[in-house]
Design an enzyme around this catalytic site. Structure first.
Site, mmCIF file in Angstrom:
data_model
loop_
_atom_site.group_PDB
_atom_site.id
_atom_site.type_symbol
_atom_site.label_atom_id
_atom_site.label_comp_id
_atom_site.label_asym_id
_atom_site.label_seq_id
_atom_site.Cartn_x
_atom_site.Cartn_y
_atom_site.Cartn_z
ATOM 1 N N HIS A 1 0.828 -1.210 0.000
ATOM 2 C CA HIS A 1 0.000 0.000 0.000
ATOM 3 C C HIS A 1 0.862 1.259 0.000
ATOM 4 C CE1 HIS A 1 0.941 0.707 4.237
ATOM 5 N NE2 HIS A 1 0.410 -0.455 4.600
ATOM 6 N N CYS B 1 2.885 -4.831 6.764
ATOM 7 C CA CYS B 1 2.655 -4.659 5.333
ATOM 8 C C CYS B 1 3.914 -4.175 4.615
ATOM 9 C CB CYS B 1 1.527 -3.660 5.095
ATOM 10 S SG CYS B 1 -0.076 -4.196 5.737
#
Length: 375
Positions: free
Chosen positions: A131, A139
């Site tokens: 992202h 992440c």
């Protein structure tokens, strides 16, 4: 008026999700015989903090470009539990339903953790994303611009007919040198499985056909015999190289992090005062990638070059007379009239030569070599 206010953010979000792949990247694809609609796969390396883009070309997957990761969290090693801040390692699949144009972190896609391997080992957690922004809780955080381009590349491949693209995640580049250096890490057996997949991909240029059996990753053989042979050859060569590095005294280390790492590209920009937006736990980055030596390295003594010792033993040199009492070099011995030398090391070459000579004359082996085994 209220309707217009509600529509405007949606249009902006759609514009981000529908932005085209940059022209420069399309040119890189065209130069390697591929295009936006061709299948894609991504390869991530945590220690190097990079994500590579590979597209399928006429002869297999080819590398297009590499993106620096702005932030990943945790340590080297797989993700095991929800909330452990670990960025996963393994082989994942991303279908269209895992693309998220409405992400609160600009744009994102879910890599698909936990996969069958993770579940077989009790792995828990969800929503592990690639992202935007520079904040990670497990992440791959890329900043908005990089995330937007990765999203566009993945989107066009899926729209071009690819059912799901593969996301390969590694602790580091799976070289023999890195494997030898991390051989004492508790995750080493798991990393050997990842290296098997990495080696296969690099040897064949084919997307990995991955399954899980007995709690291990299993890779289907290539349908092309030549490529399958190349994969086996590379695997054997890499195993031999790892063993050679260990034998030659390569040190063993464990790489530790306070909480993940960041590519040097972003670190350099930040030190120059360039704003990159929100950064998760910036204080932890000062303790990223610290190597703790577990097995000290050593150098195996190099053999003395032949030119040195032959010169030292030459007639008239100081070492020429340094011999044990009664030692006579073979080249100074009186040949035995029966053609037999007294030592096994001396006699065997003569027996082999005799045997080969008889083979040349008769085409058969009467057993002289077998008789030599009793000397």
């Amino acid at each position: 008026m209220l309707l217009l206010l509600a529509v405007a953010p949606a249009r902006a979000q759609n514009a981000k999700a529908e932005a085209p792949i940059p022209a420069a990247t399309l040119a890189l694809m065209a130069a390697k015989g591929t295009g936006a609609a061709s299948p894609v796969l991504f390869r991530a390396y945590k220690k190097e903090s990079e994500i590579e883009v590979w597209k399928r070309g006429p002869s297999g997957y080819v590398h297009i470009k590499t993106f620096p990761i702005c932030r990943w969290s945790g340590q080297l090693g797989p993700k095991r539990a929800n909330g452990d801040r670990q960025t996963p390692e393994g082989f994942y699949a991303v279908p269209k339903r895992q693309m998220n144009p409405n992400s609160r972190y600009y744009l994102s896609f879910d890599i698909g953790y936990p996969n069958a391997f993770d579940r077989a080992h009790g792995g828990t957690g969800s929503a592990v994303m690639v992202h935007g922004v520079c904040s990670s809780m497990g992440c791959f955080a890329m900043t908005d611009r990089a995330a937007g381009e990765l999203y566009a590349i993945a989107r066009d491949a899926l729209n071009g007919g690819q059912a799901a693209f593969q996301f390969q995640s590694y602790p580091f580049r799976m070289s023999a040198e890195n494997m030898a250096r991390h051989r004492a890490d508790p995750n080493y057996a798991f990393w050997r499985q990842l290296k098997e997949g990495s080696d296969r991909f690099e040897a064949t240029g084919e997307e990995l056909q991955v399954s899980v059996a007995g709690g291990r990753y299993v890779f289907a053989p290539s349908k092309d015999p030549a490529k399958e042979a190349a994969a086996a050859t590379r695997r054997a060569a890499e195993e031999a190289r790892i063993a050679g590095l260990v034998e030659d005294g390569s040190p063993a280390v464990r790489t530790t992090y306070s909480d993940g790492g960041q590519h040097a590209f972003w670190a350099s920009l930040i030190t120059k005062g360039v704003p990159v937006g929100e950064i998760s736990r910036p204080e932890a980055l000062a303790y990223a990638g610290q190597e703790v030596v577990v097995i000290a390295g050593h150098r195996r003594p190099a053999p003395i070059p032949e030119a040195v010792w032959t010169a030292a033993l030459a007639p008239g040199r100081p070492m020429a007379d340094w011999r044990l009492a009664g030692f006579v070099p073979i080249y100074e011995r009186v040949p035995d009239r029966f053609g037999w030398a007294g030592a096994y090391a001396d006699s065997l070459p003569r027996l082999v030569a005799a045997e080969l000579a008889k083979r040349d004359r008769s085409g058969s082996a009467p057993g002289l070599l077998a008789a030599a085994e009793g000397l």
